[in-house]
Design a protein around this motif. Structure first.
Motif, PDB file in Angstrom:
ATOM      1  N   PRO A  13     -41.643 -58.355 -62.433  1.00  9.72           N
ATOM      2  CA  PRO A  13     -41.338 -58.017 -63.736  1.00  9.72           C
ATOM      3  C   PRO A  13     -42.072 -58.692 -64.995  1.00  9.72           C
ATOM      4  O   PRO A  13     -42.527 -59.942 -64.715  1.00  9.72           O
ATOM      5  CB  PRO A  13     -39.958 -58.360 -63.606  1.00  9.72           C
ATOM      6  CG  PRO A  13     -39.535 -58.563 -62.441  1.00  9.72           C
ATOM      7  CD  PRO A  13     -40.759 -58.731 -61.649  1.00  9.72           C
ATOM      8  N   SER A  14     -42.394 -58.154 -65.718  1.00  7.87           N
ATOM      9  CA  SER A  14     -43.232 -58.737 -66.932  1.00  7.87           C
ATOM     10  C   SER A  14     -42.178 -59.631 -67.752  1.00  7.87           C
ATOM     11  O   SER A  14     -40.972 -59.618 -67.582  1.00  7.87           O
ATOM     12  CB  SER A  14     -43.966 -57.737 -67.716  1.00  7.87           C
ATOM     13  OG  SER A  14     -43.076 -57.018 -68.487  1.00  7.87           O
ATOM     14  N   GLN A  15     -42.886 -60.340 -68.824  1.00  8.81           N
ATOM     15  CA  GLN A  15     -41.719 -60.908 -69.804  1.00  8.81           C
ATOM     16  C   GLN A  15     -40.938 -60.185 -70.436  1.00  8.81           C
ATOM     17  O   GLN A  15     -40.046 -60.312 -70.790  1.00  8.81           O
ATOM     18  CB  GLN A  15     -42.784 -61.943 -70.668  1.00  8.81           C
ATOM     19  CG  GLN A  15     -43.496 -63.046 -69.842  1.00  8.81           C
ATOM     20  CD  GLN A  15     -43.846 -64.088 -70.767  1.00  8.81           C
ATOM     21  OE1 GLN A  15     -44.637 -63.876 -71.482  1.00  8.81           O
ATOM     22  NE2 GLN A  15     -43.301 -65.272 -70.695  1.00  8.81           N
TER      23      GLN A  15
ATOM     24  N   PRO B  65     -42.996 -65.665 -80.955  1.00  8.99           N
ATOM     25  CA  PRO B  65     -43.412 -64.776 -79.489  1.00  8.99           C
ATOM     26  C   PRO B  65     -44.437 -65.739 -78.741  1.00  8.99           C
ATOM     27  O   PRO B  65     -45.473 -66.195 -79.254  1.00  8.99           O
ATOM     28  CB  PRO B  65     -43.982 -63.385 -80.357  1.00  8.99           C
ATOM     29  CG  PRO B  65     -43.694 -63.396 -81.797  1.00  8.99           C
ATOM     30  CD  PRO B  65     -43.317 -65.015 -82.214  1.00  8.99           C
ATOM     31  N   TYR B  66     -44.255 -65.605 -77.547  1.00 12.19           N
ATOM     32  CA  TYR B  66     -45.084 -65.917 -76.422  1.00 12.19           C
ATOM     33  C   TYR B  66     -46.039 -64.864 -76.171  1.00 12.19           C
ATOM     34  O   TYR B  66     -46.047 -63.827 -75.642  1.00 12.19           O
ATOM     35  CB  TYR B  66     -44.422 -66.469 -75.187  1.00 12.19           C
ATOM     36  CG  TYR B  66     -45.349 -67.000 -74.127  1.00 12.19           C
ATOM     37  CD1 TYR B  66     -45.484 -68.457 -74.291  1.00 12.19           C
ATOM     38  CD2 TYR B  66     -45.792 -66.127 -73.190  1.00 12.19           C
ATOM     39  CE1 TYR B  66     -46.595 -68.983 -73.403  1.00 12.19           C
ATOM     40  CE2 TYR B  66     -46.634 -67.075 -72.254  1.00 12.19           C
ATOM     41  CZ  TYR B  66     -47.072 -68.291 -72.301  1.00 12.19           C
ATOM     42  OH  TYR B  66     -47.848 -68.923 -71.424  1.00 12.19           O
ATOM     43  N   PRO B  70     -48.484 -65.018 -68.928  1.00  5.84           N
ATOM     44  CA  PRO B  70     -47.380 -65.686 -68.092  1.00  5.84           C
ATOM     45  C   PRO B  70     -47.486 -66.538 -66.927  1.00  5.84           C
ATOM     46  O   PRO B  70     -47.085 -66.175 -65.803  1.00  5.84           O
ATOM     47  CB  PRO B  70     -46.417 -64.410 -67.827  1.00  5.84           C
ATOM     48  CG  PRO B  70     -47.428 -63.309 -67.535  1.00  5.84           C
ATOM     49  CD  PRO B  70     -48.581 -63.378 -68.539  1.00  5.84           C
ATOM     50  N   VAL B  71     -48.238 -67.571 -67.362  1.00  2.92           N
ATOM     51  CA  VAL B  71     -48.674 -68.608 -66.324  1.00  2.92           C
ATOM     52  C   VAL B  71     -48.089 -69.969 -66.720  1.00  2.92           C
ATOM     53  O   VAL B  71     -48.248 -70.138 -67.531  1.00  2.92           O
ATOM     54  CB  VAL B  71     -50.118 -68.574 -66.282  1.00  2.92           C
ATOM     55  CG1 VAL B  71     -50.598 -69.642 -65.308  1.00  2.92           C
ATOM     56  CG2 VAL B  71     -50.808 -67.325 -65.837  1.00  2.92           C
ATOM     57  N   LEU B  72     -47.496 -70.532 -65.489  1.00  3.67           N
ATOM     58  CA  LEU B  72     -47.047 -71.798 -65.736  1.00  3.67           C
ATOM     59  C   LEU B  72     -48.060 -72.715 -65.227  1.00  3.67           C
ATOM     60  O   LEU B  72     -48.507 -72.636 -64.096  1.00  3.67           O
ATOM     61  CB  LEU B  72     -45.644 -71.869 -64.888  1.00  3.67           C
ATOM     62  CG  LEU B  72     -44.624 -71.022 -65.466  1.00  3.67           C
ATOM     63  CD1 LEU B  72     -43.338 -71.467 -64.555  1.00  3.67           C
ATOM     64  CD2 LEU B  72     -44.323 -71.496 -66.952  1.00  3.67           C
ATOM     65  N   ALA B  73     -48.144 -73.712 -66.271  1.00  6.88           N
ATOM     66  CA  ALA B  73     -49.266 -74.944 -65.748  1.00  6.88           C
ATOM     67  C   ALA B  73     -48.394 -75.768 -64.632  1.00  6.88           C
ATOM     68  O   ALA B  73     -49.191 -76.280 -63.632  1.00  6.88           O
ATOM     69  CB  ALA B  73     -49.757 -75.669 -66.962  1.00  6.88           C
ATOM     70  N   ILE B  82     -41.029 -73.081 -72.501  1.00  7.58           N
ATOM     71  CA  ILE B  82     -42.006 -72.368 -73.376  1.00  7.58           C
ATOM     72  C   ILE B  82     -42.468 -71.255 -73.050  1.00  7.58           C
ATOM     73  O   ILE B  82     -42.736 -70.388 -73.953  1.00  7.58           O
ATOM     74  CB  ILE B  82     -43.257 -73.484 -73.614  1.00  7.58           C
ATOM     75  CG1 ILE B  82     -42.804 -74.833 -74.177  1.00  7.58           C
ATOM     76  CG2 ILE B  82     -44.573 -72.931 -74.388  1.00  7.58           C
ATOM     77  CD1 ILE B  82     -43.709 -75.793 -74.079  1.00  7.58           C
ATOM     78  N   ALA B  83     -42.602 -70.983 -71.800  1.00  9.03           N
ATOM     79  CA  ALA B  83     -43.209 -69.381 -71.113  1.00  9.03           C
ATOM     80  C   ALA B  83     -42.256 -68.473 -71.722  1.00  9.03           C
ATOM     81  O   ALA B  83     -42.502 -67.347 -71.871  1.00  9.03           O
ATOM     82  CB  ALA B  83     -43.872 -69.556 -69.862  1.00  9.03           C
ATOM     83  N   HIS B  84     -41.041 -68.834 -71.275  1.00  8.91           N
ATOM     84  CA  HIS B  84     -39.919 -67.965 -71.384  1.00  8.91           C
ATOM     85  C   HIS B  84     -38.866 -68.038 -72.687  1.00  8.91           C
ATOM     86  O   HIS B  84     -37.663 -67.908 -72.551  1.00  8.91           O
ATOM     87  CB  HIS B  84     -39.042 -67.817 -70.078  1.00  8.91           C
ATOM     88  CG  HIS B  84     -40.084 -67.714 -69.051  1.00  8.91           C
ATOM     89  ND1 HIS B  84     -40.381 -66.278 -68.494  1.00  8.91           N
ATOM     90  CD2 HIS B  84     -40.555 -68.362 -68.040  1.00  8.91           C
ATOM     91  CE1 HIS B  84     -40.913 -66.280 -67.436  1.00  8.91           C
ATOM     92  NE2 HIS B  84     -41.095 -67.306 -67.174  1.00  8.91           N
TER      93      HIS B  84
END
Lengths: 443, 201
Positions: A13-15, B65-66, B70-73, B82-84
């Motif tokens: 699933p995407s964001q 908005p992000y 969608p990659v987590l460091a 932060i990403a979500h």
């Protein structure tokens, strides 16, 4: 041979999907479980957005990487293309360049490799991603990778591809140099230098009496008339020079960047560019030149000639920065063909490692005409970042005294030392040594 | 409409959507509606003031908005948050609204606020071609109609029948269907990265 089956693609699933599903579930659960009916309008919004557009996506996607040129000179740009192919539709793709990292040591984290690769452009046109990278430093470098996210047509699911761009060999740009120092004694090879021995060249030496076997065309009739016996002209032989460049990679200190290009620079960069410049100058004169690198392990390339030899020299130094081993002995294990007797030896070094002084002493003992080119043109700056205090001044003074001591030892060995910062032409640094042939130490 | 007018409209819309101030303002509005500030009885209790203060601080940050990948460091809480952050905001807003029964007009306003946030976030995170398909004028009208219909149903007196469990069951079934449709899907024939679907980084 059959092509290996590609790994299955995992769609997640995407964001956007996470956003909508979270809102829907957070609204539906209180409505159903706790009778919070006022949440139903809230649930309707994300549910409608989730269900109104059914997203579709391909089941197979392939990314084909193509880097037409894997060799270049430092400062040039490389172009890589990634062709995306899928068996069905996708919504859109987004791509991101992932620069190479120092993967051997996880403590480095986000620090990029010393390659200094810079991304110039990354664009997607008609299913082809074009990556343009600037390679500012010589060496064999990883080009990094491109991460590609492929979304379905509704933006609700995505999958990621990882396209590795492979490696590149960036050759050093030779320093500007036209000067080649001539030794006192030349090897027995035809070339373009006038040796100080009688031969078949064009440089006149003297007139001497004729002996049986001399060529008739060499008779000097004026001298013969004056002395009333046959006299012949004698000419210098023309010989090819042999040189060996020794690059000290035992220590590598960062230097201020070149003001013209602002590319990163270190003493090893300067040394390798100078070595390439000398090699180019010698090869242009049809001389032979070899290479020895002093790093953890000693590598060598026997003297050779021809344009291809320049590339062989460049390839020999490619992995110098990655050599973290250490083997004692340095030059003692070199075969004779690598250091031919009488060959001029240039040693590029920042003169910071004491084993280099031992190597210089060894070379001088072998009787080679030897020139040391000091590539450390800048004094170390205090690393604290604060205002220098008396301890910094004392440390700098000790460092200067140490450098003076090294130079004194080399002077005692009879080895000329010239300084070169890598920015001005190498000719200028070598100019004081050009007025006379270089003589090695006699035993 | 001439090309220049259309271009200036597009650039002003883009400037609005990329302005952090706009999103912070939207977050404050969601905090105000989520904590039911218009329906407060004065003087408000301290816990309500505390909640409002927290939401006014947190929502403007979460509303930005992000737009990255969608990659987590690192799998640390702050990286995940932060990403979500947009997911956290929508979830937090809905849960906040669910805590207290609002008047019918406020329920409709909450749904409109949520719809506006989701559509505007799509407008900045989806490529224009995809956005034209997913947020067409007809779809937006349908969205408003569904919100109005659902709010009207909620506003009916509770003695009018057993429609609410049916409504909740329908919503639950739709949520389950949407989740399943998101996880599994079919494909149609088209090339990846074809013209007009490029995402600008």
């Amino acid at each position: 041979m059959t092509e290996p089956k590609p790994a299955p693609i995992v769609w997640r699933p995407s964001q956007r999907a996470a956003r909508l599903l979270t809102a829907a579930i957070c609204a539906v659960v209180p409505a159903v479980l706790f009778g919070a009916w006022w949440c139903v309008p809230l649930a309707a919004v994300p549910l409608l957005m989730l269900t109104a557009h059914a997203g579709v996506h391909p089941s197979r996607i392939r990314a084909q990487v193509d880097v037409p040129e894997r060799r270049c000179f430092e400062g040039e740009t490389l172009t890589a293309t990634i062709r995306l192919a899928a068996d069905s539709s996708a919504g859109w793709t987004r791509q991101e360049y992932l620069p190479p990292r120092i993967r051997d040591d996880p403590e480095y984290g986000e620090v990029p490799t010393p390659s200094g690769l810079e991304l110039e452009s990354l664009e997607l046109i008609d299913g082809v991603i074009t990556v343009t990278l600037l390679v500012p430093r010589w060496g064999r470098w990883s080009l990094g990778a491109v991460a590609i996210d492929v979304y379905d047509t509704a933006g609700l699911r995505l999958t990621s591809l990882h396209a590795e761009l492979g490696e590149v060999e960036a050759f050093p740009v030779p320093a500007q140099d036209e000067a080649t120092l001539a030794p006192m004694r030349f090897p027995d090879r035809f070339g373009e230098h006038s040796a100080r021995i009688p031969g078949e060249g064009v440089e006149f030496i003297q007139v001497r009496p004729y002996v049986f076997g001399d060529r008739q065309r060499r008779i000097n009739w004026s001298a013969t008339t004056r002395r009333r016996e046959l006299q012949v002209n004698t000419f210098e032989a023309e010989r090819a020079a042999e040189a060996v460049v020794v690059v000290d990679a035992l220590s590598d200190l960062p230097q201020p960047p070149d003001p013209d290009t602002l590319y990163p620079r270190s003493t090893l960069d300067t040394a390798v560019r100078g070595a390439a410049g000398l090699a180019q100058a010698y090869l242009k004169n049809h001389d032979r030149i070899g290479l020895v690198t002093l790093s953890g392990r000693v590598q060598w390339l026997a003297p050779g000639s021809g344009n291809a030899h320049l590339y062989r020299i460049a390839q020999t130094v490619m992995d110098l920065r990655k050599d973290f081993t250490f083997e004692p002995g340095l030059l003692s294990r070199l075969p004779t063909r690598v250091l031919p007797p009488g060959a001029v030896v240039y040693l590029f070094s920042p003169l910071l490692d004491h084993s280099v002084v031992e190597a210089i002493s060894e070379l001088a003992d072998r009787g080679h005409p030897l020139v040391v080119i000091d590539v450390l043109a800048h004094e170390p700056a205090p690393t604290t970042g604060a205002k220098p205090d008396h301890l910094d001044a004392l440390a700098l003074r000790l460092w200067r005294l140490d450098r003076q001591a090294v130079r004194f030892v080399l002077g005692e060995l009879g080895v000329p030392v010239v300084s070169w910062d890598g920015i001005e032409p190498l000719d200028l640094a070598l100019a004081p040594l050009q007025h006379a042939p270089l003589a090695g130490r006699t035993r | 409409m001439s090309d220049e007018t259309a271009e200036s409209t597009f650039s002003s819309r883009e400037a609005l959507l990329t302005s952090p101030l706009f999103w912070a303002g939207y977050g404050v509005l969601m905090a105000v509606m989520g904590t039911r500030l218009p329906m407060w009885s004065w003087p408000p209790p301290p816990d309500q003031i505390l909640l409002l203060g927290f939401c006014v601080l947190a929502f403007p940050a979460l509303a930005q908005p992000y737009v990255g990948r969608p990659v987590l460091a690192a799998v640390r809480l702050n990286h995940v948050a932060i990403a979500h952050r947009n997911t956290l905001l929508t979830g937090g807003f809905v849960m906040l609204v669910a805590c207290e029964k609002p008047p019918a007009w406020a329920a409709g306003a909450d749904a409109l606020l949520l719809a506006g946030y989701l559509v505007l976030t799509d407008a900045i995170t989806l490529p224009p071609g995809v956005l034209r398909r997913t947020a067409s004028p007809a779809f937006l009208l349908l969205l408003v109609a569904v919100i109005a219909g659902a709010t009207a149903l909620v506003a009916l007196p509770s003695s009018s029948g057993a429609y609410r469990p049916i409504l909740a069951a329908a919503a639950g079934a739709a949520a389950l269907g949407a989740a399943l449709a998101t996880a599994f899907g079919r494909a149609e024939v088209r090339r990846v990265g074809s013209r007009g679907t490029e995402r600008r980084n």
